[in-house]
Scaffold this motif. Structure first.
Motif, PDB file in Angstrom:
ATOM      1  N   ARG A 156      13.199  -4.751  -0.714  1.00 16.74           N
ATOM      2  CA  ARG A 156      11.962  -5.508  -0.959  1.00 16.74           C
ATOM      3  C   ARG A 156      10.778  -4.824  -0.280  1.00 16.74           C
ATOM      4  O   ARG A 156       9.684  -4.723  -0.852  1.00 16.74           O
ATOM      5  N   ILE A 157      10.995  -4.316   0.928  1.00 14.85           N
ATOM      6  CA  ILE A 157       9.914  -3.622   1.632  1.00 14.85           C
ATOM      7  C   ILE A 157       9.520  -2.355   0.885  1.00 14.85           C
ATOM      8  O   ILE A 157       8.330  -2.055   0.715  1.00 14.85           O
ATOM      9  N   ILE A 158      10.519  -1.611   0.412  1.00 11.32           N
ATOM     10  CA  ILE A 158      10.242  -0.373  -0.326  1.00 11.32           C
ATOM     11  C   ILE A 158       9.435  -0.680  -1.583  1.00 11.32           C
ATOM     12  O   ILE A 158       8.447   0.002  -1.898  1.00 11.32           O
ATOM     13  N   ASN A 159       9.848  -1.717  -2.296  1.00 13.65           N
ATOM     14  CA  ASN A 159       9.142  -2.068  -3.536  1.00 13.65           C
ATOM     15  C   ASN A 159       7.713  -2.508  -3.259  1.00 13.65           C
ATOM     16  O   ASN A 159       6.787  -2.149  -4.001  1.00 13.65           O
ATOM     17  N   ARG A 160       7.536  -3.299  -2.207  1.00 11.74           N
ATOM     18  CA  ARG A 160       6.173  -3.766  -1.887  1.00 11.74           C
ATOM     19  C   ARG A 160       5.266  -2.612  -1.506  1.00 11.74           C
ATOM     20  O   ARG A 160       4.096  -2.555  -1.923  1.00 11.74           O
ATOM     21  N   GLU A 161       5.780  -1.677  -0.714  1.00 11.20           N
ATOM     22  CA  GLU A 161       4.957  -0.545  -0.308  1.00 11.20           C
ATOM     23  C   GLU A 161       4.625   0.351  -1.494  1.00 11.20           C
ATOM     24  O   GLU A 161       3.553   0.958  -1.541  1.00 11.20           O
ATOM     25  N   ALA A 162       5.553   0.460  -2.456  1.00 13.42           N
ATOM     26  CA  ALA A 162       5.278   1.264  -3.641  1.00 13.42           C
ATOM     27  C   ALA A 162       4.232   0.605  -4.530  1.00 13.42           C
ATOM     28  O   ALA A 162       3.417   1.284  -5.177  1.00 13.42           O
ATOM     29  N   LEU A 163       4.242  -0.721  -4.562  1.00 13.13           N
ATOM     30  CA  LEU A 163       3.301  -1.458  -5.419  1.00 13.13           C
ATOM     31  C   LEU A 163       1.930  -1.643  -4.786  1.00 13.13           C
ATOM     32  O   LEU A 163       0.940  -1.850  -5.502  1.00 13.13           O
ATOM     33  N   ARG A 164       1.844  -1.590  -3.468  1.00 10.72           N
ATOM     34  CA  ARG A 164       0.594  -1.925  -2.786  1.00 10.72           C
ATOM     35  C   ARG A 164      -0.604  -1.138  -3.328  1.00 10.72           C
ATOM     36  O   ARG A 164      -1.627  -1.735  -3.715  1.00 10.72           O
ATOM     37  N   PRO A 165      -0.555   0.200  -3.376  1.00  8.48           N
ATOM     38  CA  PRO A 165      -1.739   0.920  -3.887  1.00  8.48           C
ATOM     39  C   PRO A 165      -1.988   0.677  -5.370  1.00  8.48           C
ATOM     40  O   PRO A 165      -3.140   0.722  -5.823  1.00  8.48           O
ATOM     41  N   LEU A 166      -0.918   0.399  -6.151  1.00 10.43           N
ATOM     42  CA  LEU A 166      -1.102   0.140  -7.583  1.00 10.43           C
ATOM     43  C   LEU A 166      -1.775  -1.204  -7.807  1.00 10.43           C
ATOM     44  O   LEU A 166      -2.598  -1.348  -8.719  1.00 10.43           O
ATOM     45  N   LEU A 167      -1.429  -2.188  -7.000  1.00  9.40           N
ATOM     46  CA  LEU A 167      -2.069  -3.500  -7.117  1.00  9.40           C
ATOM     47  C   LEU A 167      -3.546  -3.431  -6.749  1.00  9.40           C
ATOM     48  O   LEU A 167      -4.397  -4.073  -7.391  1.00  9.40           O
ATOM     49  N   ASP A 194       6.074   0.935 -15.056  1.00  6.27           N
ATOM     50  CA  ASP A 194       6.050   2.296 -15.582  1.00  6.27           C
ATOM     51  C   ASP A 194       5.423   3.263 -14.580  1.00  6.27           C
ATOM     52  O   ASP A 194       5.879   4.409 -14.435  1.00  6.27           O
ATOM     53  N   GLN A 195       4.392   2.814 -13.875  1.00  8.14           N
ATOM     54  CA  GLN A 195       3.742   3.675 -12.892  1.00  8.14           C
ATOM     55  C   GLN A 195       4.677   3.981 -11.718  1.00  8.14           C
ATOM     56  O   GLN A 195       4.750   5.119 -11.248  1.00  8.14           O
ATOM     57  N   VAL A 196       5.389   2.957 -11.267  1.00  9.19           N
ATOM     58  CA  VAL A 196       6.326   3.163 -10.161  1.00  9.19           C
ATOM     59  C   VAL A 196       7.439   4.110 -10.575  1.00  9.19           C
ATOM     60  O   VAL A 196       7.811   5.030  -9.821  1.00  9.19           O
ATOM     61  N   MET A 197       8.004   3.922 -11.769  1.00  9.46           N
ATOM     62  CA  MET A 197       9.079   4.786 -12.235  1.00  9.46           C
ATOM     63  C   MET A 197       8.596   6.225 -12.413  1.00  9.46           C
ATOM     64  O   MET A 197       9.318   7.184 -12.110  1.00  9.46           O
ATOM     65  N   SER A 198       7.362   6.382 -12.897  1.00 13.35           N
ATOM     66  CA  SER A 198       6.806   7.718 -13.073  1.00 13.35           C
ATOM     67  C   SER A 198       6.628   8.413 -11.723  1.00 13.35           C
ATOM     68  O   SER A 198       6.941   9.591 -11.570  1.00 13.35           O
ATOM     69  N   ASP A 199       6.142   7.680 -10.722  1.00 13.40           N
ATOM     70  CA  ASP A 199       5.975   8.253  -9.380  1.00 13.40           C
ATOM     71  C   ASP A 199       7.327   8.648  -8.793  1.00 13.40           C
ATOM     72  O   ASP A 199       7.446   9.680  -8.118  1.00 13.40           O
ATOM     73  N   THR A 200       8.355   7.826  -9.046  1.00 14.46           N
ATOM     74  CA  THR A 200       9.700   8.144  -8.539  1.00 14.46           C
ATOM     75  C   THR A 200      10.241   9.415  -9.158  1.00 14.46           C
ATOM     76  O   THR A 200      10.825  10.272  -8.471  1.00 14.46           O
ATOM     77  N   ARG A 201      10.053   9.573 -10.478  1.00 10.39           N
ATOM     78  CA  ARG A 201      10.505  10.801 -11.145  1.00 10.39           C
ATOM     79  C   ARG A 201       9.786  12.028 -10.621  1.00 10.39           C
ATOM     80  O   ARG A 201      10.374  13.091 -10.427  1.00 10.39           O
ATOM     81  N   ASP A 202       8.481  11.885 -10.350  1.00  6.76           N
ATOM     82  CA  ASP A 202       7.704  13.027  -9.833  1.00  6.76           C
ATOM     83  C   ASP A 202       8.192  13.427  -8.456  1.00  6.76           C
ATOM     84  O   ASP A 202       8.266  14.619  -8.141  1.00  6.76           O
ATOM     85  N   LEU A 203       8.540  12.438  -7.627  1.00  9.56           N
ATOM     86  CA  LEU A 203       9.049  12.744  -6.280  1.00  9.56           C
ATOM     87  C   LEU A 203      10.377  13.466  -6.349  1.00  9.56           C
ATOM     88  O   LEU A 203      10.648  14.398  -5.589  1.00  9.56           O
ATOM     89  N   ARG A 204      11.260  13.045  -7.277  1.00 10.61           N
ATOM     90  CA  ARG A 204      12.557  13.696  -7.428  1.00 10.61           C
ATOM     91  C   ARG A 204      12.403  15.127  -7.892  1.00 10.61           C
ATOM     92  O   ARG A 204      13.131  16.023  -7.443  1.00 10.61           O
ATOM     93  N   LYS A 205      11.465  15.382  -8.799  1.00  9.01           N
ATOM     94  CA  LYS A 205      11.244  16.748  -9.279  1.00  9.01           C
ATOM     95  C   LYS A 205      10.701  17.622  -8.153  1.00  9.01           C
ATOM     96  O   LYS A 205      11.063  18.789  -8.019  1.00  9.01           O
ATOM     97  N   ALA A 206       9.811  17.043  -7.342  1.00  9.49           N
ATOM     98  CA  ALA A 206       9.218  17.810  -6.253  1.00  9.49           C
ATOM     99  C   ALA A 206      10.226  18.181  -5.187  1.00  9.49           C
ATOM    100  O   ALA A 206      10.150  19.237  -4.552  1.00  9.49           O
ATOM    101  N   SER A 207      11.235  17.294  -4.991  1.00  8.97           N
ATOM    102  CA  SER A 207      12.258  17.559  -3.969  1.00  8.97           C
ATOM    103  C   SER A 207      13.340  18.500  -4.494  1.00  8.97           C
ATOM    104  O   SER A 207      14.113  19.022  -3.736  1.00  8.97           O
TER     105      SER A 207
END
Length: 273
Positions: A201-212, A260-273
């Motif tokens: 829940r904390i991870i999800n909230r922190e990921a959503l905070r800037p998008l909100l 969709d924005q959260v999932m896109s950011d997650t995919r970008d992080l995986r590609k970068a790593s």
């Protein structure tokens, strides 16, 4: 031609397990590849087998069974017999002993580490272990301090601690093991922490905070009233002067865009790593 032990005192060897196979090796070198050469090599291997067993015995009590050690040493002996060339004028033991010991050491280095340890740390482990044994002998069995081992081995104290940390890496204790012998003992698995239920829940909230924060003001207010204040869609519609159906469509569309924005950011992080 079977390999026989010499009885001539002038050819006495330092160990009883050192047979005289010089003539056999010369014959092996002269024979072409084939059954006769293979059979003669086998006889020589059998003749020198006690030496391989003696060398394997040096490595007992290091986390490997003696039967496995013997097999590895015997494999090294087979390689030594196959590669030995009497034409170089070197005695077979001078060639075979390093070959057998190298095979056993490679076995320890490559096969027995339960936890992967870098080569440099493995080397530090060996130096620390040797220095510890030498100092313990000179100190009458007392355990040497880290700074004493460092001075004796020519290492830094940090390197000594790193080597000490690898001393027990050959083996690992089962998580089902019961440490101690008291009736109150419990398996190691009981000491492991569980998954924190609020972590995701904390991870999800922190990921959503800037998008909100980036949402338009009206959409942000509607989501706040619905999910943080528990207000019904009908009451939200009355407050904004729109229908309940319009509020429902707006919430669905906004949540889908955020997902969709959260999932896109997650995919970008995986590609970068």
């Amino acid at each position: 031609m079977p390999a026989e032990r010499t009885q001539n005192p002038r050819n006495a060897r330092p160990y009883d397990d050192a047979p005289d196979t010089d003539a056999a090796f010369r014959r092996i070198a002269a024979l072409p590849d084939g059954p006769e050469k293979s059979a003669l090599r086998q006889e020589v291997v059998c003749a020198w087998m006690p030496m391989a067993v003696r060398l394997a015995r040096r490595f007992r009590h290091r986390g490997e069974t003696f039967e496995d050690l013997k097999q590895v040493a015997q494999l090294g002996l087979v390689k030594a017999v196959s590669r030995f060339d009497p034409g170089f004028g070197t005695a077979f033991p001078a060639f075979a002993i390093p070959t057998i010991l190298g095979e056993v050491k490679r076995h320890f280095r490559d096969e027995l580490w339960v936890v992967h340890v870098p080569r440099r740390v493995q080397e530090l482990r060996g130096r620390v272990r040797s220095a510890d044994h030498e100092l313990s002998a000179s100190l009458g069995g007392a355990i040497p301090a880290v700074h004493e081992i460092a001075a004796h081995a020519g290492l830094t104290e940090a390197e000594v601690r790193l080597g000490q940390g690898a001393l027990e890496s050959f083996t690992a204790r089962s998580l089902d093991a019961m440490p101690g012998s008291s009736a109150d003992s419990y398996p190691l698995t009981d000491t492991l922490g569980g998954v924190e239920p609020g972590f995701d829940r904390i991870i999800n909230r922190e990921a959503l905070r800037p998008l909100l924060r980036a949402l338009p003001e009206r959409e942000r207010q509607i989501l706040y009233l619905r999910f943080f204040c528990g207000m019904t869609q009908a009451r939200i519609g009355l407050q904004f002067g729109v229908s309940q159906m319009h509020v429902s469509r707006l919430i669905t569309r906004t949540c889908a865009r955020l997902r969709d924005q959260v999932m896109s950011d997650t995919r970008d992080l995986r590609k970068a790593s």
